[in-house]
Design an enzyme around this catalytic site. Structure first.
Site, mmCIF file in Angstrom:
data_model
loop_
_atom_site.group_PDB
_atom_site.id
_atom_site.type_symbol
_atom_site.label_atom_id
_atom_site.label_comp_id
_atom_site.label_asym_id
_atom_site.label_seq_id
_atom_site.Cartn_x
_atom_site.Cartn_y
_atom_site.Cartn_z
ATOM 1 N N GLU A 32 0.853 -1.202 0.000
ATOM 2 C CA GLU A 32 0.000 0.000 0.000
ATOM 3 C C GLU A 32 0.879 1.239 0.000
ATOM 4 O O GLU A 32 1.970 1.199 0.546
ATOM 5 C CB GLU A 32 -0.833 0.067 1.302
ATOM 6 C CG GLU A 32 -1.743 -1.093 1.533
ATOM 7 C CD GLU A 32 -2.082 -1.298 3.012
ATOM 8 O OE1 GLU A 32 -1.829 -0.381 3.824
ATOM 9 O OE2 GLU A 32 -2.585 -2.376 3.334
ATOM 10 N N LYS A 71 2.300 4.595 1.471
ATOM 11 C CA LYS A 71 2.378 5.113 2.843
ATOM 12 C C LYS A 71 1.891 6.561 2.792
ATOM 13 O O LYS A 71 2.557 7.446 2.270
ATOM 14 C CB LYS A 71 3.800 5.043 3.385
ATOM 15 C CG LYS A 71 3.860 5.482 4.834
ATOM 16 C CD LYS A 71 5.165 5.053 5.490
ATOM 17 C CE LYS A 71 5.123 5.232 6.992
ATOM 18 N NZ LYS A 71 4.984 6.602 7.427
ATOM 19 N N ASP A 131 0.731 10.268 3.751
ATOM 20 C CA ASP A 131 1.330 11.283 4.604
ATOM 21 C C ASP A 131 0.223 12.128 5.227
ATOM 22 O O ASP A 131 -0.152 13.173 4.711
ATOM 23 C CB ASP A 131 2.262 12.152 3.753
ATOM 24 C CG ASP A 131 3.443 12.638 4.554
ATOM 25 O OD1 ASP A 131 3.548 12.283 5.744
ATOM 26 O OD2 ASP A 131 4.253 13.391 3.982
ATOM 27 N N TYR A 140 -6.554 1.371 6.843
ATOM 28 C CA TYR A 140 -5.538 0.372 6.506
ATOM 29 C C TYR A 140 -5.424 -0.796 7.477
ATOM 30 O O TYR A 140 -4.582 -1.655 7.279
ATOM 31 C CB TYR A 140 -4.176 1.017 6.277
ATOM 32 C CG TYR A 140 -3.686 1.939 7.386
ATOM 33 C CD1 TYR A 140 -3.474 1.461 8.679
ATOM 34 C CD2 TYR A 140 -3.418 3.272 7.115
ATOM 35 C CE1 TYR A 140 -3.015 2.306 9.678
ATOM 36 C CE2 TYR A 140 -2.963 4.115 8.109
ATOM 37 C CZ TYR A 140 -2.768 3.627 9.388
ATOM 38 O OH TYR A 140 -2.319 4.461 10.375
ATOM 39 N N LYS A 181 10.752 3.760 2.168
ATOM 40 C CA LYS A 181 10.573 5.204 1.997
ATOM 41 C C LYS A 181 11.097 5.688 0.646
ATOM 42 O O LYS A 181 12.089 5.185 0.127
ATOM 43 C CB LYS A 181 11.322 5.946 3.122
ATOM 44 C CG LYS A 181 10.855 5.588 4.515
ATOM 45 C CD LYS A 181 9.488 6.139 4.826
ATOM 46 C CE LYS A 181 9.520 7.570 5.201
ATOM 47 N NZ LYS A 181 9.486 7.855 6.627
ATOM 48 N N CYS A 230 18.892 46.262 -13.055
ATOM 49 C CA CYS A 230 18.923 44.891 -13.572
ATOM 50 C C CYS A 230 20.331 44.313 -13.399
ATOM 51 O O CYS A 230 21.315 44.951 -13.797
ATOM 52 C CB CYS A 230 18.543 44.909 -15.050
ATOM 53 S SG CYS A 230 18.839 43.355 -15.894
ATOM 54 N N CYS A 242 21.836 44.030 -17.206
ATOM 55 C CA CYS A 242 22.134 45.160 -18.096
ATOM 56 C C CYS A 242 22.140 46.515 -17.377
ATOM 57 O O CYS A 242 22.355 47.534 -18.013
ATOM 58 C CB CYS A 242 21.146 45.187 -19.246
ATOM 59 S SG CYS A 242 19.522 45.792 -18.769
ATOM 60 N N CYS A 277 12.891 44.026 -15.540
ATOM 61 C CA CYS A 277 13.935 44.879 -16.070
ATOM 62 C C CYS A 277 13.312 45.689 -17.191
ATOM 63 O O CYS A 277 12.578 45.167 -18.024
ATOM 64 C CB CYS A 277 15.063 44.015 -16.618
ATOM 65 S SG CYS A 277 16.126 44.923 -17.742
ATOM 66 N N CYS A 284 18.620 44.526 -22.973
ATOM 67 C CA CYS A 284 19.041 43.575 -21.945
ATOM 68 C C CYS A 284 19.374 42.207 -22.544
ATOM 69 O O CYS A 284 18.559 41.604 -23.231
ATOM 70 C CB CYS A 284 17.930 43.428 -20.907
ATOM 71 S SG CYS A 284 18.359 42.281 -19.597
#
Ligand code: IVH
Length: 676
Positions: A119, A121, A123, A231, A320, A414, A417, A432, A438
């Site tokens: 199954e 796991k 969280d 479960y 895991k 920037c 540039c 910018c 640029c």
């Protein structure tokens, strides 16, 4: 009024129908009826129960959310401890587990046939649900495994938790265990709203589930999008259960409990490893968070034989996945400039292994996010890398912040540039303003510059632009005009003929029009229509470059935002250099006198709204007259409107004008003003 037998039967029938549809929807994920029909049944039941409150029972589907918050959590002692799982972080560790199991069971010879129930796991947060005679009497958290908290009032609000067991044959006393979780989508929606409302956001779905279960007021829990997969069975008295874990789960599902659809039975270690890979590949597309898979010896007789060590069973293990979140420290915060000029903060990190790779940079999305999370150089942070998603800084561990750190500010220039960085108030993104100049934006800006409706340079495709930019041959669009056919012919996938054709197209583009040129500059928000309005309003480029924001707003279609963008663009000296470079390279267009005399027109700076029908001219004619005299026409009345011209059968704009005390002109008065 005492309820008749018929009413009672009707109420019970409605409850059964609702339970049935709950089961179809939540457990089988296969609803038979649309939501509205379900709501109708629910309302019918509520109406009957309102009339006959004496018939309300705790198991009625209407009774999920209690009236009163609890004042504190009671404690619950688990009759059978709620165990935890040992972890395997590698195939080698999984192999050790499998060997131990087969040896203890003396099945070394047939170990490859040993059946495991596998199954995901989940969280979330573990819960115990206790049913007496099929009725939910208690919900509890795992707590320390021996004693948990009484959260009955909250688990009742989770629609996937049956208040009554379905069918027959269930134990008189039945404890079902499972994981309550918040699906990813619900988590995202919840956090988005919390952020917008200035409330606390959850750092991950697991905290969201655990936090939601620990609310004193069940009304709050009921608003959280929680779900459950069961479960296992804890206590079971008086009734028979199947002799394999997988069959117990099938039975629980029959009884109305939701089990994980990804569960499977696999054989031996190979089966486990394949399952791990399969679920791992699906991990990001599953609608809920998982942090690994669990293998449980499927035979309950074998489970009993294997028994427990300290707090974990010998018959199960969690395999895991690589962690998706890790701790590391921030060594710097830098700003990157994207192809559209967006300036994005990026955290430089001490390299850390997370989500299966070593991560040394993480995005901070935008300046607001950076400030919300308040990430500083030297901070310890949680970094997250889920699947192929770019690593991000989730949060700062504030109590590990070193002394004398400083807030990170948006740079004014920037980093690529040195043009100014600008940010509109309503926008999260800072940009910018270097545009064509640029380097970070150059290729995109050039693609736009040469496009058909801009300078229309045929034969200069994206690939070629990228090559020319990559070798630094083209720094600004003006450099296009110094290309020669020999060097073009030497580029990838170019022949002499196509090079010649391209040079001819570049040459042709020199003779253009002011609207095309303006559009080609790629000023944000200045599309073709706005470029055409600007050109026709001012006639000359110099006049546009010199126009104030206020004057620009006098141009058709130009509002405050667009005016500000135009001003910002021309205020950047780099952009003016680019324009001069283009003119010097021979780009030209014919200029005209301004269509109107907007700088000294009689209606200069005045804003008009037209409503109703005029008898002596059409609306377009009225507009043209106003424009010609330097005025502006907008569609709706606001505090900034100077005049509302009301013709015959005016609309709601007239009322609005009166309300806002805006001067209203009738047709005659308007005629006087425009001198007709
Ligand atoms: S079985 C004796 N199955 O993991 C076995 N647990 O570390 C006890 N969990 O507290 C649990 N998904 O919260 C089992 N499919 C699953 C699970 C699962 C998540 C959690 C559960 C438990 C913890 C054990």
């Amino acid at each position: 009024m005492a309820a008749s037998k018929q009413t009672l039967a009707k109420i019970e029938a409605l409850r059964e129908q609702i339970r049935h549809h709950n089961y179809r929807y939540h457990v089988l994920d296969d609803p038979e009826i649309p939501d509205v029909e379900y709501d109708r049944l629910m309302r019918a039941l509520q109406a009957l129960e309102n009339k006959h409150p004496e018939l309300i029972t705790a198991e009625s589907p209407t009774q999920r959310v209690g009236d009163e918050p609890v004042s504190a959590f009671g404690t619950v002692k688990h009759r059978l401890p709620m165990l935890s799982l040992d972890n395997a972080f590698s195939e080698a560790e999984l192999g050790d587990f499998h060997r131990r199991v087969s040896e203890r069971l003396e099945r070394e010879d047939s170990a490859e046939l040993l059946a495991y129930a596998a199954e995901p796991k989940l969280d979330g947060a573990a819960v115990s649900l206790l049913y007496e005679a099929g009725r939910l009497v208690r919900g509890a958290t795992r707590g320390d495994g021996t004693t948990g908290e009484d959260i009955t009032h909250n688990v009742r609000t989770i629609e996937a938790v049956p208040l009554k067991v379905r069918g027959t044959g269930y134990p008189q006393l039945l404890e079902v265990r499972g994981e309550v979780f918040m699906p990813k989508a619900g988590f995202e929606t919840y956090n988005r709203k919390a952020r917008a409302d200035g409330e606390k956001v959850f750092v991950n779905p697991r905290n969201a589930a655990a936090g939601s279960l620990r609310q004193l007021d069940p009304k709050l829990t009921a608003q959280r999008p929680l779900d459950i997969y069961v479960y296992s069975v804890g206590v079971a008295d008086g009734g028979k259960l199947p002799d394999r874990h997988s069959l117990v789960l099938d039975q629980l599902q029959e009884w109305g409990f939701k089990t994980c659809p990804e569960r499977a039975v696999v054989a031996g270690i190979d089966g486990c490893i394949n399952y791990y890979a399969e679920i791992g590949a699906k991990r990001d597309s599953l609608p809920y968070e998982i942090d690994g898979v669990v293998y449980k010896v499927d035979s309950l007789a074998d489970q009993r034989e294997l028994g427990f060590v300290s707090r974990a069973p010998r018959w199960a293990i969690a395999h895991k996945f690589p962690a998706q979140e890790e701790l590391t420290t921030v060594s710097g915060v830098e700003f990157q400039v994207g192809r559209t000029g967006a300036v994005t903060p990026v955290a430089r990190l001490e390299p850390v292994f997370v989500g299966g790779v070593t991560v040394s940079n993480a995005t901070l999305h935008n300046i607001d996010e950076l400030h919300r999370k308040d990430v500083r150089v030297g901070d310890t942070v949680i970094v997250r890398r889920a699947g192929d998603v770019i690593p991000e800084v989730v949060s700062v561990v504030k109590n590990r912040r070193p002394k004398k750190t400083r807030r990170v500010l948006l740079p004014r220039k920037c980093p690529i540039c040195k043009s100014a960085v600008a940010r509109e108030k309503s926008e999260a993104v800072a940009r910018c303003t270097g545009g064509l100049f640029c380097a970070a934006q150059r290729a995109e800006a050039l693609k736009h510059f040469v496009s058909r409706r801009a300078m229309d340079i045929d034969g200069l495709g994206a690939k070629l632009i990228e090559q020319l930019v990559a070798i630094d041959r083209i720094k600004t669009p003006a450099d296009l005009y110094s290309l020669d056919s020999d060097e073009l012919a030497s580029m990838e996938r170019m022949g002499e003929k196509s090079a010649d054709n391209l040079i001819a197209a570049i040459e042709r583009s020199k003779s253009t029009t002011l609207p095309r040129f303006l559009y080609a500059l790629g000023i944000r928000e200045v599309g073709e229509a706005t470029a055409a309005s600007l050109a026709s309003h001012y006639g000359k480029l110099d006049a546009i470059v010199a126009a104030t924001e206020e004057r620009l707003q006098g141009v058709e279609d130009v509002g405050p935002i667009v005016a500000a963008r135009i001003r910002t663009f021309f205020d950047e000296p780099h952009n003016r250099e680019v324009i001069n470079g283009l003119v010097a390279a021979g780009v030209s267009w014919s200029e005209s006198e301004p269509k109107a005399a907007p700088t000294d027109g009689a209606l200069n700076g005045k804003t008009f709204v037209l409503t109703g029908t005029l008898s002596t001219m059409t609306r377009d004619e009225a507009k043209d007259r106003i424009h010609a005299l330097g005025g502006k026409v907008t569609g709706s009345v606001s505090g900034k409107t100077d005049f509302v011209v009301a013709g015959d059968k005016p609309g709601s704009k007239l009322a609005k004008a009166q309300k806002l005390d805006v001067r209203v002109l009738n047709e005659q008065e308007f005629g006087g003003l425009i001198g007709s």
